[in-house]
Design a protein around this motif. Structure first.
Motif: not given
Length: 533
Positions: A33, A103, A107, A346, A350, A365, A370
């Motif tokens: 992040e 993020r 998304e 992302y 993940n 997130g 993460t």
């Protein structure tokens, strides 16, 4: 040509500054992040300058002046259109992205449609970021350096620039990228202004002398319908589509919005960047157009910028412009590579549920998947993509022109993205099934049009083709949408744009109210277009 020590010192000092910023930023990178979102804590100044610098790449420096030399200033329509598009982004897209705590840009599509669509769009964005933006910037930078230093081999230059940018991006993350972008924006504006000044000086600062020998229409933004570079029909239906995607749906640009400390700072940053985008007409495009009078026999427009640097700038100023070139190269490479890595991390590695909408963490997130254990893998992605871009960069030599290469690649990919995002944000009846039909139809048509053009079976300008494809995609998604969707009721309503997103979160005065800023911005843009109509 031998480089003077002062011209070499300035770029080296700039590169050292980048290393120091990356080293300082690295101490604040503990999780993916931090690497990809910069802690969501940057102010509007950094956001706006970073937006500008990441867009003004080495491909822009070469492409804008080259296109203006070859076909006139109509190429500046891509630049001022950013101001109009930023109005749309500030009002509609930024609040949707940030209030859904996205993020990555894809998304949102996972929230709105399905995870399959999220991955499909993300894969396209990764390809465009690496093979178009990053590789194009590497190639353009190497091209200029080869002109300034004759005999310089292409491959070592591409590899050296790529590895340098990839390493400091891997170490410092998005915070280092955006802080260095802010520095690079200042250098870019200063360097380009120096060139514009020196070009105008060749005509004793006389506008009449500078424009007297230029072809008719060379200084007009709006061109006839049969113009081969940018017909007015393409300006009307194609340029807004490409600009809308680039400035509000392209992740490597929109990533800056996600890094802002608040919705207000994201909007102010967008407006600052839009205002700066009015400058390229004066400091990049017009010098390229005027160069036609100075160098009427250049074999390629791509030679204009490096020729101006080599012939017109004295010792010291040449080093400043060389630093601006390096800033342009690095500002795009670091942005696109960081963005591509974030998309993989992302949207693929993940992905999972986009977020728990009832109990979202303070920072989107920040799930266990993460944490620190994923940081080495996230950093490795940066180097992998840089290697791919380095390998692809020399391939661009086979295309007829750098700017044409960039715009045609986007004209193929962009139309269905614009339709899917806009309908997904504003129309609750559209469905995942309809979005799939839109995406597959649009990309099938885009690829088909490119192939048909290569064989002489399709003659419509690529901007007009982009507009036509967008209209077909819109029709397809409207027809295939229904009244039912898997996301209904309050859950869907929370994802969509609503009028409640219009007010500012705090009572600001007139000058700080983004609405008054947008009106002023549009007024300035209108005056500029009218002056060069």
């Amino acid at each position: 040509m031998i480089i003077h020590w002062l011209d070499a010192f300035i770029p080296v000092a700039y590169l050292v500054a980048i290393v120091l910023v990356a080293w300082a930023s690295a101490r604040r990178v503990e999780t993916p992040e931090d690497l990809f979102l910069a802690g969501r804590g940057l102010g509007f100044g950094v956001v706006g300058l970073s937006l500008f610098a990441s867009n003004i790449s080495s491909t822009t420096l070469i492409g804008l002046s080259g296109a203006a030399y070859s076909s006139g200033i109509a190429v500046a329509n891509y630049e001022w259109m950013a101001a109009v598009v930023m109005v749309f982004a500030a009002v509609f897209l930024i609040p949707v992205y940030l209030r859904n705590r996205c993020r990555t840009v894809p998304e949102f599509l996972g929230l709105r449609y399905s995870q399959g669509i999220r991955k499909y769009v993300s894969a396209w964005m990764i390809g465009l970021s690496v093979l178009v933006d990053t590789a194009g910037s590497l190639f353009a930078g190497a091209l200029i350096l080869q002109v300034l230093v004759p005999g310089l081999p292409l491959w070592p230059v591409v590899i050296g620039m790529g590895l340098f940018a990839g390493l400091y991006t891997m170490v410092g993350g998005l915070r280092a990228v955006m802080i260095t972008d802010a520095l690079q924006a200042v250098i870019l504006i200063a360097g380009s202004s120096v060139i514009a000044f020196m070009v105008f000086k060749q005509f004793d600062f006389s506008w009449t002398a500078a424009t007297a020998s230029l072809p008719e229409g060379h200084l007009s933004l709006v061109r006839p319908a049969d113009d081969p570079s940018m017909p007015w029909t393409g300006l009307l239906v194609g340029v807004p589509i490409l600009g809308l995607y680039y400035w509000s749906m392209n992740h490597y640009i929109s990533q800056r919005f996600f890094a802002a400390k608040s919705e207000d700072h994201a909007r102010w940053g967008a407006i600052l960047a839009a205002a700066l985008k009015l400058l390229p007409l004066f400091i990049m495009v017009l010098p390229g157009a005027m160069a036609l009078s100075l160098y009427p026999s250049l074999t390629s427009g791509d030679q204009v910028f490096p020729t101006l640097v080599k012939d017109l700038l004295p010792v010291g100023l040449r080093g400043l412009v060389l630093a601006a070139l390096l800033a342009a190269i690095m500002s795009t490479i670091d942005s696109t590579i960081n963005a591509a890595s974030a998309l993989v991390h992302y949207d693929f590695l993940n992905a999972g549920p986009s977020r728990d909408r009832e109990s979202a963490p303070a920072q989107a997130g920040s799930s266990s998947s993460t944490g620190q254990t994923d940081l080495p893998r996230a950093r490795l992605l940066t180097i992998v993509f840089m290697v791919v871009a380095i390998a692809w960069a020399p391939v661009i030599q086979g295309f007829p022109g750098l700017f044409v290469y960039l715009q045609q690649m986007f004209a193929v990919a962009v139309p269905p993205f614009v339709v899917v995002y806009c309908l997904g944000m504003g129309w609750k009846r559209t469905t995942a099934r309809a979005a799939w039909w839109c995406l597959l139809t649009g990309h099938g048509l885009g690829i088909g049009f490119v192939i048909a053009t290569q064989y002489g079976l399709w003659s419509l300008h690529f901007l007009e083709t982009a507009g036509l494809t967008t209209a077909i995609c819109l029709l397809v998604q409207l027809v295939t949408s229904g009244s039912r969707d898997t996301k209904q009721g309050t859950g869907l309503q929370a994802i969509l744009w609503s009028r409640t997103m219009l007010p500012m979160s705090k009572p600001y005065g007139f000058l700080k109210d983004y609405r008054s800023q947008l009106v002023l911005l549009l007024a300035l843009t209108g005056l500029m277009v009218a002056a060069f109509f």
